[in-house]
Design an enzyme around this catalytic site. Sequence first.
Site, PDB file in Angstrom:
ATOM      1  N   LYS A 121       0.818  -1.216   0.000  1.00  0.00           N
ATOM      2  CA  LYS A 121       0.000   0.000   0.000  1.00  0.00           C
ATOM      3  C   LYS A 121       0.859   1.277   0.000  1.00  0.00           C
ATOM      4  O   LYS A 121       0.519   2.248  -0.657  1.00  0.00           O
ATOM      5  CB  LYS A 121      -0.960  -0.005   1.194  1.00  0.00           C
ATOM      6  CG  LYS A 121      -2.100  -1.006   1.019  1.00  0.00           C
ATOM      7  CD  LYS A 121      -3.093  -0.946   2.150  1.00  0.00           C
ATOM      8  CE  LYS A 121      -4.141  -2.032   1.973  1.00  0.00           C
ATOM      9  NZ  LYS A 121      -5.127  -2.080   3.012  1.00  0.00           N
ATOM     10  N   ASP A 170     -10.264   2.217   2.063  1.00  0.00           N
ATOM     11  CA  ASP A 170     -10.388   1.564   3.379  1.00  0.00           C
ATOM     12  C   ASP A 170     -11.001   2.507   4.425  1.00  0.00           C
ATOM     13  O   ASP A 170     -11.774   2.086   5.288  1.00  0.00           O
ATOM     14  CB  ASP A 170      -8.999   1.143   3.909  1.00  0.00           C
ATOM     15  CG  ASP A 170      -8.465  -0.086   3.200  1.00  0.00           C
ATOM     16  OD1 ASP A 170      -9.277  -0.879   2.688  1.00  0.00           O
ATOM     17  OD2 ASP A 170      -7.227  -0.249   3.158  1.00  0.00           O
TER      18      ASP A 170
HETATM   19  P1  NAP Z   1      -0.017  -5.124   8.659  1.00  0.00           P
HETATM   20  O1  NAP Z   1       0.237  -3.758   8.138  1.00  0.00           O
HETATM   21  O2  NAP Z   1       0.966  -6.193   8.365  1.00  0.00           O
HETATM   22  O3  NAP Z   1      -0.190  -4.998  10.275  1.00  0.00           O
HETATM   23  C1  NAP Z   1      -0.364  -6.135  11.049  1.00  0.00           C
HETATM   24  C2  NAP Z   1      -0.635  -5.729  12.498  1.00  0.00           C
HETATM   25  O4  NAP Z   1      -0.934  -6.921  13.227  1.00  0.00           O
HETATM   26  C3  NAP Z   1       0.545  -5.070  13.188  1.00  0.00           C
HETATM   27  O5  NAP Z   1       0.077  -4.150  14.102  1.00  0.00           O
HETATM   28  C4  NAP Z   1       1.194  -6.252  13.892  1.00  0.00           C
HETATM   29  O6  NAP Z   1       1.947  -5.894  15.034  1.00  0.00           O
HETATM   30  C5  NAP Z   1      -0.009  -7.033  14.328  1.00  0.00           C
HETATM   31  N1  NAP Z   1       0.267  -8.449  14.541  1.00  0.00           N
HETATM   32  C6  NAP Z   1       0.441  -9.397  13.593  1.00  0.00           C
HETATM   33  N2  NAP Z   1       0.645 -10.589  14.180  1.00  0.00           N
HETATM   34  C7  NAP Z   1       0.596 -10.390  15.503  1.00  0.00           C
HETATM   35  C8  NAP Z   1       0.724 -11.246  16.631  1.00  0.00           C
HETATM   36  N3  NAP Z   1       0.963 -12.545  16.492  1.00  0.00           N
HETATM   37  N4  NAP Z   1       0.618 -10.711  17.868  1.00  0.00           N
HETATM   38  C9  NAP Z   1       0.385  -9.381  18.020  1.00  0.00           C
HETATM   39  N5  NAP Z   1       0.250  -8.524  16.998  1.00  0.00           N
HETATM   40  C10 NAP Z   1       0.350  -9.021  15.744  1.00  0.00           C
HETATM   41  O7  NAP Z   1      -1.415  -5.688   8.165  1.00  0.00           O
HETATM   42  P2  NAP Z   1      -2.752  -4.860   7.802  1.00  0.00           P
HETATM   43  O8  NAP Z   1      -2.751  -4.459   6.363  1.00  0.00           O
HETATM   44  O9  NAP Z   1      -2.940  -3.795   8.804  1.00  0.00           O
HETATM   45  O10 NAP Z   1      -3.852  -5.996   7.961  1.00  0.00           O
HETATM   46  C11 NAP Z   1      -4.156  -6.542   9.249  1.00  0.00           C
HETATM   47  C12 NAP Z   1      -5.400  -7.396   9.166  1.00  0.00           C
HETATM   48  O11 NAP Z   1      -6.501  -6.574   8.838  1.00  0.00           O
HETATM   49  C13 NAP Z   1      -5.371  -8.423   8.028  1.00  0.00           C
HETATM   50  O12 NAP Z   1      -4.819  -9.623   8.472  1.00  0.00           O
HETATM   51  C14 NAP Z   1      -6.841  -8.598   7.658  1.00  0.00           C
HETATM   52  O13 NAP Z   1      -7.399  -9.692   8.360  1.00  0.00           O
HETATM   53  C15 NAP Z   1      -7.469  -7.328   8.131  1.00  0.00           C
HETATM   54  N6  NAP Z   1      -7.928  -6.537   6.959  1.00  0.00           N
HETATM   55  C16 NAP Z   1      -9.274  -6.365   6.837  1.00  0.00           C
HETATM   56  C17 NAP Z   1      -9.750  -5.630   5.786  1.00  0.00           C
HETATM   57  C18 NAP Z   1     -11.233  -5.485   5.622  1.00  0.00           C
HETATM   58  O14 NAP Z   1     -11.643  -4.858   4.641  1.00  0.00           O
HETATM   59  N7  NAP Z   1     -12.027  -5.999   6.530  1.00  0.00           N
HETATM   60  C19 NAP Z   1      -8.886  -5.018   4.865  1.00  0.00           C
HETATM   61  C20 NAP Z   1      -7.532  -5.215   5.018  1.00  0.00           C
HETATM   62  C21 NAP Z   1      -7.057  -5.973   6.078  1.00  0.00           C
HETATM   63  P3  NAP Z   1       3.485  -5.436  14.892  1.00  0.00           P
HETATM   64  O15 NAP Z   1       3.451  -3.982  14.524  1.00  0.00           O
HETATM   65  O16 NAP Z   1       4.023  -5.688  16.251  1.00  0.00           O
HETATM   66  O17 NAP Z   1       4.098  -6.302  13.854  1.00  0.00           O
END
Ligand code: NAP
Length: 521
Positions: free
Chosen positions: A309, A350
């Site tokens: 992104k 988003d």
């Molecule tokens: P991202 O930028 O990779 O961020 C992931 C986040 O999750 C970070 O804050 C990370 O913490 C945390 N995290 C991951 N694994 C963890 C664990 N085991 N324990 C604690 N914290 C953990 O990903 P993103 O783009 O924000 O997407 C995150 C989620 O949002 C996706 O997996 C998806 O399910 C959901 N999503 C939903 C939509 C929708 O339209 N509903 C759209 C996009 C995404 P750290 O900073 O410590 O690494």
Amino acid sequence: MTYLTVPIAAQNVEQARQQIKAALDAGAEMLELRTDYIEDLNVDLVKDLIAAVKSTGGKRFPVIVTCRDKRQGGSIAYPQRLRLEVLAGALKAGAEFIDYEYENFLPAENQERIRVALSGSLKGKLILSAHNPDVSGFGNIGKLYRSILTVYPVAIPKLVYTANHINDCFEAFDLLNRTSGERIIFCMGEAGVISRIIAKKLNSLVTFASLDEQSATAPGQITVAQLKKLYRYDSIDAGTELYGVIADPVGHSLSPAIHNACFADAGMNRLYLPLLVEGRAGEFDLFMRNVLSRKWLNFVGFSVTIPHKENALNFARNRRSFVEPLAEKIGAVNTLVVSKDDRIKAYNTDYSAALDAITSGLGITRAGLKELPVAIIGAGGVARAIVAGLSDVGAKIKIYNRTVERAKRLAAEFGCEFAPLDELANLDSTLVINCTSIGMHPNIDQSPLPAEYIRKDMTVFDTVYNPAETLLLKQAKQIGAKTIDGLSMFINQAAAQFKLFTGQDANIDFMRKVISRNITA
Ligand code: NAP
């Protein structure tokens, strides 16, 4: 004409009969009899196989007979002499095509055997094939293509290599674009999947698909059902506009299901692809340049997700393209649209998608979010869009994240509070939003928030949408809290993208039905 071809890789004739029937029932338009899989192979068995195709499907299904050399991916190492006999016998028995390795065709005695067999066949054609672990293995792919046609001008060249990255596919596309007539050119491997899907748009003679995932005869081969149902195979033609989701990983994405179903529903000649772009900004930029410099591919729009992104935003900025001010503010782009004059426009859908999911879930307007205490768990891309939206409407936000430094940076940018995850024990917010991937399929027995911290007077919003009801939401429901699932946000952002892609409003109810059908857990 492009034939949707299913390889029949059976060990005996009986097994082959079953596979032939299943392939024709599934919608195969041609069959490839991979005789190198047959045990105790002899020419009579090959004749039986061809007869089985003709009696099961009628005369209208053409057959390729292949007895692949083990050095080029064959199964059983049959001697050259037997492989030549098999191909000659196949032509006699009415096979429309035989596939022989170009390398093996070059020695005079092999060539003579094949030429004699072809001269005795009224309709039989020769595919001269070359398979390589990557495009560099061919040296110059264009030169190899010309060499094949110099040696045997009526041959059908088949050039197949493994794409180690999606950017490797463009040599195959270029060769298809600058040649005409019957030829088969595509890439193997997960990164090469799109070359199998758009083979029909680029008029390759054949695209191969398997009956099911277990029976694939090459890496990256997708199933007939996926090609026909998910990727709208029957409606692809040279004029089909291309769209796709740029992501890594991309296999789990529901975007191809939702957008292709909507294009079909609206009767639009558009196809939405999974675009696995591995790597960082360099690979992303190269992919975009590859696509934009080939107008004939007709790529018109992209969804962009993990991990690109920010790369999408920088790409658009560096080209001095239009970037929606909101996307600039969030610092991320999830939608790119290519306009008729080849200019890129960059958006973020988003932000509104999340705000709309929250307001409709709570039954309030955006103004009602002012001063609302909100806990955001996570500080990644989704958290950033949601924090931007909620801070615009004046919510009181506290960001909890595993990496506290990341929460601190995000909080500083939008003037919020932040805390480490263990402070969730003192949670006093009314709205809690999970923006981490915790609880997502396949880790469906995990939750980012211990159940004892959830209160009845809370609303819990989980952005994870696969499964629709995560463990976090199940527990919140049991406690009596209000819940909002990630599907609403996912559908809202896809609907906004559909509007940007097509100029038309999306049918939200239809999108919800498509997604419910496709959720894996
Ligand atoms: P991202 O930028 O990779 O961020 C992931 C986040 O999750 C970070 O804050 C990370 O913490 C945390 N995290 C991951 N694994 C963890 C664990 N085991 N324990 C604690 N914290 C953990 O990903 P993103 O783009 O924000 O997407 C995150 C989620 O949002 C996706 O997996 C998806 O399910 C959901 N999503 C939903 C939509 C929708 O339209 N509903 C759209 C996009 C995404 P750290 O900073 O410590 O690494």
